[in-house]
Design a protein around this motif. Structure first.
Motif, mmCIF file in Angstrom:
data_model
loop_
_atom_site.group_PDB
_atom_site.id
_atom_site.type_symbol
_atom_site.label_atom_id
_atom_site.label_comp_id
_atom_site.label_asym_id
_atom_site.label_seq_id
_atom_site.Cartn_x
_atom_site.Cartn_y
_atom_site.Cartn_z
ATOM 1 N N GLY A 53 48.958 42.785 38.879
ATOM 2 C CA GLY A 53 48.279 41.470 38.701
ATOM 3 C C GLY A 53 46.819 41.707 38.648
ATOM 4 N N PHE A 54 46.433 42.734 39.827
ATOM 5 C CA PHE A 54 45.035 43.213 40.076
ATOM 6 C C PHE A 54 44.405 43.873 38.699
ATOM 7 N N ARG A 55 45.011 44.648 38.096
ATOM 8 C CA ARG A 55 44.413 45.336 36.576
ATOM 9 C C ARG A 55 44.323 44.507 35.522
ATOM 10 N N ALA A 56 45.609 43.380 35.601
ATOM 11 C CA ALA A 56 45.525 42.447 34.424
ATOM 12 C C ALA A 56 44.411 41.489 34.559
ATOM 13 N N TYR A 57 43.892 41.212 35.771
ATOM 14 C CA TYR A 57 42.725 40.281 35.777
ATOM 15 C C TYR A 57 41.509 40.874 35.447
ATOM 16 N N LEU A 58 41.462 42.055 35.949
ATOM 17 C CA LEU A 58 40.084 42.808 35.370
ATOM 18 C C LEU A 58 40.033 43.028 34.036
ATOM 19 N N LEU A 73 44.206 37.632 42.549
ATOM 20 C CA LEU A 73 43.299 37.170 43.610
ATOM 21 C C LEU A 73 42.422 38.217 43.901
ATOM 22 N N ALA A 74 42.945 39.499 44.220
ATOM 23 C CA ALA A 74 42.228 40.647 44.684
ATOM 24 C C ALA A 74 41.512 40.952 43.454
ATOM 25 N N GLY A 75 41.847 40.805 42.235
ATOM 26 C CA GLY A 75 41.143 41.139 41.217
ATOM 27 C C GLY A 75 39.731 40.310 40.944
ATOM 28 N N ALA A 76 40.186 38.998 41.368
ATOM 29 C CA ALA A 76 39.022 38.107 41.313
ATOM 30 C C ALA A 76 37.730 38.560 42.244
ATOM 31 N N LYS A 77 38.122 39.126 43.599
ATOM 32 C CA LYS A 77 37.358 39.741 44.570
ATOM 33 C C LYS A 77 36.589 40.839 43.865
ATOM 34 N N ALA A 78 37.131 41.888 43.232
ATOM 35 C CA ALA A 78 36.694 42.959 42.586
ATOM 36 C C ALA A 78 35.555 42.530 41.698
ATOM 37 N N VAL A 79 35.980 41.690 40.707
ATOM 38 C CA VAL A 79 35.155 40.964 39.733
ATOM 39 C C VAL A 79 33.868 40.624 40.296
ATOM 40 N N ASP A 80 33.924 40.010 41.428
ATOM 41 C CA ASP A 80 32.791 39.420 41.894
ATOM 42 C C ASP A 80 31.823 40.384 42.709
ATOM 43 N N ILE A 81 32.505 41.501 42.897
ATOM 44 C CA ILE A 81 31.634 42.582 43.639
ATOM 45 C C ILE A 81 31.130 43.676 42.584
ATOM 46 N N LEU A 82 31.794 43.902 41.120
ATOM 47 C CA LEU A 82 31.343 44.857 40.333
ATOM 48 C C LEU A 82 30.477 44.128 39.397
#
Length: 335
Positions: free
Chosen positions: A37-42, A272-281
């Motif tokens: 799910g994390f990788r798919a979101y990114l 949801l974790a992926g959304a956090k990563a997008v906000d950061i990156l």
């Protein structure tokens, strides 16, 4: 709050020109739906990402070597799975890191951590204040225990957990307080440990039998990382004793052993974790300013094959919002 979870929609972003991000993924027991799910979101958000994956194979003593490697890798972000791995990477927020054992200068996003404040990963959820944020996957224990009572009331509740895991101790304390308020008893057992103090699966069936012999009417499978590696032994042992199990994590029910569970879907937690990563990156936000969050909706899962085996069927009104599954519906999970 109950009901099937819909997939999180990734934002439509313009790819960062000429920029490919590097993420170090540290997993606990191989790939799970959380990581997918994390990788798919990114990917859906349009990011170009190069992943370096390191799995600790259920042994957090491997973390120091991985962190040494991380210095050379210099990733843009580190993704971590579970409470033990997260603590081994970032350390307790209130413990001075005089030996520089932990990560301080790279943003860290965690997934599948049940109690980040009680585990001392972050001091508060709304503003972590350090370069750490992530996704909590657990429904509040009191909500879970009330759902359990609605299915079948209890005066004795059993728990089996890793006494060395802060996350587990915190949830057991909440379950103990709930039982005291309800005039019920919590029957507690912890896993045996080896000479290094690490939990081992030796005698786990006997521990389940002890909980049953003490009169427990439910076995609460709390979100204990080590317990999650032993569902294939714990739940069959309980089922053989006609002791129903309640799962706090999706895998506990979908693996075929738990009767009931109020859960966040693993894949959606990863998103949801992926959304956090997008906000950061991409968004340029500081991890310490991003709130630690849980999903807004949960799923109530009932394993009807287990219900039939126990002759313990759900209340009719519960079927209006529960997702009824069978063992054959279970997806493949790595261990």
């Amino acid at each position: 709050m109950l009901g099937p979870l819909s997939a999180m929609a990734a934002p439509v972003l313009q790819p960062v020109s000429g920029r490919a991000f590097h993420i170090l993924m540290i997993t606990f027991r191989g790939e799970t739906d959380v990581d997918k799910g994390f990788r798919a979101y990114l990917a859906d958000a349009g990011l170009q990402v190069r992943y370096t994956v390191r799995d600790v194979q259920q042994d957090v003593s491997r973390i120091p070597a991985i962190l040494q490697e991380a210095k050379a890798l210099a990733p843009d972000l580190i993704y971590v799975w579970g409470t033990p791995v997260t603590l081994a990477v970032v350390g307790p927020y209130d413990e001075p890191d005089t030996q520089r054992r932990y990560v301080h200068d790279i943003p860290v996003v965690f997934a599948l951590v049940a109690a980040p404040v009680q585990s001392r990963i972050v001091p508060r959820l709304d503003a972590p204040g350090r370069k750490v944020t992530g996704a909590v996957h657990v429904v509040p224990p009191e909500v879970q225990l009330r759902v359990m009572q609605n299915y079948r009331s209890f005066t004795k509740l059993g728990v089996l957990y890793n006494g060395a895991e802060p996350n587990s101790r915190a949830i057991v304390a909440q379950a103990r307080a709930f039982c005291q308020r309800q005039g019920a008893e919590l029957v507690e057992r912890t896993f045996h440990t080896n000479d290094q103090g690490q939990p081992v699966g030796d005698g786990v069936e006997d521990l389940v039998a002890q909980i049953h012999a003490a009169g427990a009417q439910w076995l609460y499978l709390l979100p204990d990382t080590f317990l999650g590696t032993l569902y294939d032994r714990v739940t069959p042992a309980a089922l053989q004793l006609q002791l129903p199990s309640f799962g706090a994590a999706e895998l506990a029910v979908r693996s075929g052993g738990a009767l009931l569970g109020l859960v966040s879907r693993y894949y959606s937690v990863g998103q949801l974790a992926g959304a956090k990563a997008v906000d950061i990156l991409v968004g340029g936000k500081s991890a310490g300013a991003l709130p630690v969050e849980t999903l807004k909706r949960f799923s109530l899962l009932v394993n009807m094959r287990v219900a039939h085996s126990l002759r313990m069927y759900p209340p009719i009104d519960m079927l209006n919002y529960a997702e009824v599954i069978a063992v054959g519906d279970a997806p493949a999970f790595s261990s």
